[in-house]
Structure formats: structure tokens, C-alpha cells
Design a protein around this motif. Structure first.
Motif, PDB file in Angstrom:
ATOM      1  N   ILE A   1      91.786  61.239  15.719  1.00 32.01           N
ATOM      2  CA  ILE A   1      92.316  62.298  14.863  1.00 32.01           C
ATOM      3  C   ILE A   1      91.844  62.028  13.436  1.00 32.01           C
ATOM      4  N   ALA A   2      90.991  62.899  12.948  1.00 39.93           N
ATOM      5  CA  ALA A   2      90.526  62.774  11.564  1.00 39.93           C
ATOM      6  C   ALA A   2      91.684  63.149  10.631  1.00 39.93           C
ATOM      7  N   LYS A   3      91.663  62.574   9.427  1.00 38.69           N
ATOM      8  CA  LYS A   3      92.755  62.871   8.496  1.00 38.69           C
ATOM      9  C   LYS A   3      92.880  64.365   8.232  1.00 38.69           C
ATOM     10  N   LYS A   4      91.740  65.043   8.249  1.00 37.18           N
ATOM     11  CA  LYS A   4      91.771  66.495   8.015  1.00 37.18           C
ATOM     12  C   LYS A   4      92.542  67.226   9.108  1.00 37.18           C
ATOM     13  N   MET A   5      92.585  66.632  10.305  1.00 34.09           N
ATOM     14  CA  MET A   5      93.260  67.290  11.427  1.00 34.09           C
ATOM     15  C   MET A   5      94.744  66.972  11.484  1.00 34.09           C
ATOM     16  N   GLY A   6      95.148  65.976  10.714  1.00 33.34           N
ATOM     17  CA  GLY A   6      96.552  65.561  10.723  1.00 33.34           C
ATOM     18  C   GLY A   6      97.523  66.722  10.540  1.00 33.34           C
ATOM     19  N   PRO A   7      97.318  67.565   9.516  1.00 38.35           N
ATOM     20  CA  PRO A   7      98.249  68.680   9.310  1.00 38.35           C
ATOM     21  C   PRO A   7      98.321  69.634  10.502  1.00 38.35           C
ATOM     22  N   ILE A   8      97.221  69.735  11.256  1.00 40.29           N
ATOM     23  CA  ILE A   8      97.243  70.632  12.425  1.00 40.29           C
ATOM     24  C   ILE A   8      98.134  70.033  13.514  1.00 40.29           C
ATOM     25  N   VAL A   9      97.999  68.712  13.739  1.00 40.56           N
ATOM     26  CA  VAL A   9      98.860  68.047  14.726  1.00 40.56           C
ATOM     27  C   VAL A   9     100.323  68.246  14.335  1.00 40.56           C
ATOM     28  N   LYS A  10     100.591  68.085  13.044  1.00 37.49           N
ATOM     29  CA  LYS A  10     101.970  68.227  12.575  1.00 37.49           C
ATOM     30  C   LYS A  10     102.472  69.663  12.760  1.00 37.49           C
ATOM     31  N   GLN A  11     101.604  70.627  12.486  1.00 38.03           N
ATOM     32  CA  GLN A  11     101.995  72.037  12.649  1.00 38.03           C
ATOM     33  C   GLN A  11     102.303  72.340  14.121  1.00 38.03           C
ATOM     34  N   VAL A  12     101.469  71.828  15.003  1.00 40.19           N
ATOM     35  CA  VAL A  12     101.709  72.031  16.443  1.00 40.19           C
ATOM     36  C   VAL A  12     103.067  71.436  16.820  1.00 40.19           C
ATOM     37  N   TYR A  13     103.318  70.229  16.332  1.00 36.71           N
ATOM     38  CA  TYR A  13     104.596  69.555  16.636  1.00 36.71           C
ATOM     39  C   TYR A  13     105.769  70.394  16.134  1.00 36.71           C
ATOM     40  N   GLN A  14     105.627  70.933  14.929  1.00 35.32           N
ATOM     41  CA  GLN A  14     106.728  71.710  14.347  1.00 35.32           C
ATOM     42  C   GLN A  14     106.965  73.021  15.082  1.00 35.32           C
ATOM     43  N   GLN A  15     105.922  73.528  15.741  1.00 41.67           N
ATOM     44  CA  GLN A  15     106.088  74.786  16.468  1.00 41.67           C
ATOM     45  C   GLN A  15     106.720  74.589  17.838  1.00 41.67           C
ATOM     46  N   MET A  16     106.824  73.348  18.264  1.00 50.80           N
ATOM     47  CA  MET A  16     107.447  73.079  19.567  1.00 50.80           C
ATOM     48  C   MET A  16     108.964  73.106  19.413  1.00 50.80           C
ATOM     49  N   ALA A  17     109.614  73.638  20.444  1.00 52.52           N
ATOM     50  CA  ALA A  17     111.077  73.690  20.409  1.00 52.52           C
ATOM     51  C   ALA A  17     111.652  72.340  20.829  1.00 52.52           C
ATOM     52  N   GLU A  18     112.863  72.054  20.400  1.00 51.38           N
ATOM     53  CA  GLU A  18     113.568  70.854  20.858  1.00 51.38           C
ATOM     54  C   GLU A  18     114.125  71.104  22.269  1.00 51.38           C
ATOM     55  N   PRO A  19     114.236  70.117  23.104  1.00 52.09           N
ATOM     56  CA  PRO A  19     113.789  68.745  22.878  1.00 52.09           C
ATOM     57  C   PRO A  19     112.289  68.616  23.116  1.00 52.09           C
TER      58      PRO A  19
END
Ligand code: SF4
Length: 175
Positions: A78-96
Motif C-alpha cells: 500500500i503506497a502512502k498515496k493509497m492510504g486515504p483510499i483504504v481508510k475511505q473504504v473502511y469508513q464506508q463499511m457498516a459495523e460490525p
């Protein structure tokens, strides 16, 4: 044929608790979102194919929509530039939701100790299970899934609303 366990045959009933039933359902229907960027993704393809058959664990359906996934599997560099995309994907997932870092690159940057590579995805999102290896074999990926199943099966229904969990998300600046 395997003998039915005592209590299943004939009349009778089982008593259990609500969180155990929910835990069992969650653990056996984890829908993975494969975030695969490089070689470890190929190992995941092998894990999904007929020989290793990820579907046996209730994970037949890989989801490419974060909103219909509950297990984020990050596989590859994961390149640093892609970090925000991983985080965005994570945030779009519902709990749990759960996160598995698959392979040395996702766990720690692997051999790429360079200015451009994220040195582990746990710098941007909380990780539940780390699968080591470069690349890990399909058996290891399956073991990682079974560890996630264990977490899902035994998780308290209150955990996601607990101060500890909310504090964990806050430490990642995730609302
Ligand atoms: S851990 Fe190894 S196999 Fe996996 S993405 Fe990194 S370099 Fe490739």
C-alpha cells in the motif's frame, strides 16, 4: 452418516443466548472485500478457487462494495498515496466490520522500507488479524479468516458501542 448430537433428534429444545446466535451467524457469513494491490492478491485468488475453496467458510461472495462487506482484506503493497483510499473504504463499511492485513506488505510494509510505502495498514485503520508471509500461502489466509471468525463468534454485542472501541476509532481519527 454422522450421529446426531444428543438433544437434536426427537423432541426437545436448546436454550442459548442471543449474542451466541448472532455471533454464530456473523462468523459464518463474513463477506470479504478484497483490497488487493499486488502479489498477495494472487494468493487470495488461489484461496478463492476450487482447491482451497474459501466458500466453505460462508465467504462465497466477495464484495466490491464496502457497504455490503464486513471483512476488509488488504493484500499487497500500500503506497502512502493509497492510504486515504483504504481508510475511505473502511469508513464506508457498516459495523460490525473486521480488518485482516494479508502478507508482510500490508502488515508492515514488507521489504519496501521506502519513503513511498505505508509501513503497515494499522497506521491508518485498526487491524484485527495479521497474516504474515511474503506471500502467505492460502492455508495461512484461511487460518486468518478462521481467527476473524473466532473474534466475530465471541464478540459482545455491546463492544461496538463501548468507550474502548469508540476510543480506538478516535485514535485513528475515524468518526
Ligand atoms: S508481502 Fe510479498 S508477496 Fe505479498 S504483496 Fe508484498 S511483496 Fe508481494
Amino acid at each position: 452418516m454422522v450421529e446426531a448430537p444428543a438433544g437434536v433428534e426427537g423432541s426437545g429444545f436448546f436454550a442459548t443466548s442471543f449474542d451466541k446466535v448472532i455471533g454464530m451467524a456473523r462468523a459464518n457469513s463474513l463477506w470479504p472485500l478484497p483490497f488487493a494491490t499486488s502479489c498477495c492478491g494472487i494468493e487470495f485468488m488461489a484461496t478463492m478457487a476450487s482447491h482451497y475453496d474459501f466458500a466453505r467458510f460462508g465467504s462465497e461472495r466477495p464484495s466490491f462494495s464496502p457497504r455490503q462487506a464486513d471483512l476488509l482484506m488488504v493484500m499487497g503493497t500500500i503506497a502512502k498515496k493509497m492510504g486515504p483510499i483504504v481508510k475511505q473504504v473502511y469508513q464506508q463499511m457498516a459495523e460490525p466490520r473486521w480488518v485482516m492485513a494479508v502478507g508482510a506488505c500490508a502488515c508492515s510494509g514488507g521489504i519496501f522500507d521506502t519513503y513511498s510505502v505505508l509501513q503497515g495498514i494499522d497506521r491508518i485503520v485498526p487491524v484485527d488479524v495479521y497474516v504474515p508471509g511474503c506471500p502467505p500461502r492460502p492455508e495461512q489466509i484461511i487460518e486468518g479468516l478462521m481467527k476473524i471468525q473466532e473474534l466475530a463468534r465471541n464478540e459482545s454485542l455491546r463492544r461496538r458501542n463501548s468507550d474502548e472501541y469508540l476510543g480506538l476509532l478516535e485514535s485513528y481519527n475515524i468518526k
